[in-house]
Design a protein around this motif. Structure first.
Motif, PDB file in Angstrom:
ATOM      1  N   ASP A  26       0.834  -1.203   0.000  1.00  0.00           N
ATOM      2  CA  ASP A  26       0.000   0.000   0.000  1.00  0.00           C
ATOM      3  C   ASP A  26       0.869   1.254   0.000  1.00  0.00           C
ATOM      4  O   ASP A  26       1.915   1.294   0.646  1.00  0.00           O
ATOM      5  N   ARG A  27       0.406   2.288  -0.693  1.00  0.00           N
ATOM      6  CA  ARG A  27       1.091   3.578  -0.667  1.00  0.00           C
ATOM      7  C   ARG A  27       0.788   4.236   0.670  1.00  0.00           C
ATOM      8  O   ARG A  27      -0.367   4.352   1.063  1.00  0.00           O
ATOM      9  N   GLU A  30       2.899  10.125  -0.434  1.00  0.00           N
ATOM     10  CA  GLU A  30       2.927  10.556  -1.833  1.00  0.00           C
ATOM     11  C   GLU A  30       4.108  11.468  -2.082  1.00  0.00           C
ATOM     12  O   GLU A  30       4.548  12.199  -1.187  1.00  0.00           O
ATOM     13  N   HIS A  38       6.917   8.205  -4.324  1.00  0.00           N
ATOM     14  CA  HIS A  38       5.913   7.629  -3.439  1.00  0.00           C
ATOM     15  C   HIS A  38       6.606   6.611  -2.535  1.00  0.00           C
ATOM     16  O   HIS A  38       7.600   5.996  -2.920  1.00  0.00           O
ATOM     17  N   HIS A  40       5.860   3.053  -0.400  1.00  0.00           N
ATOM     18  CA  HIS A  40       4.942   1.927  -0.207  1.00  0.00           C
ATOM     19  C   HIS A  40       5.454   1.090   0.955  1.00  0.00           C
ATOM     20  O   HIS A  40       6.659   0.924   1.118  1.00  0.00           O
ATOM     21  N   THR A  41       4.541   0.550   1.755  1.00  0.00           N
ATOM     22  CA  THR A  41       4.959  -0.235   2.912  1.00  0.00           C
ATOM     23  C   THR A  41       5.378  -1.648   2.514  1.00  0.00           C
ATOM     24  O   THR A  41       4.700  -2.293   1.707  1.00  0.00           O
TER      25      THR A  41
END
Length: 92
Positions: A26-27, A30, A38, A40-41
């Motif tokens: 998930d992002r 941003e 971006h 992401h996890t």
């Protein structure tokens, strides 16, 4: 812990809040400018805080804290054994 500044460009802007549940990929932040990216996890879990952390160089940066969830929520990729070459050497 995910620092939102991971390069020489502008730091990313968090888009999650404390208590949000996130899945791997998930992002969570941003891009914050022209030279930015971006974030992401890499793990699933719940955001416990967004606070200041120190980089390995000692610089303070904003970071998103997500402890690893006890049960995985993202599907793991399984190797496609059928596509391996039959004459490939075995790993030692």
């Amino acid at each position: 812990m995910l620092p939102v500044s991971q390069h020489i460009g502008a730091p990313a802007k968090p888009i999650v809040q404390k208590g949000d549940h996130v899945k791997r990929g998930d992002r969570v932040a941003e891009a914050g400018g022209f030279v930015s990216a971006h974030i992401h996890t890499p793990i699933s879990g719940t955001v416990v805080k967004i606070d200041t952390a120190r980089t390995p160089q000692g610089m303070p940066v904003e970071a998103i804290y997500i402890p690893k969830a006890t049960t995985p929520t993202a599907k793991r990729m399984q190797p496609q054994w059928q596509t391996l070459h039959l004459n490939a050497p075995m790993p030692k």
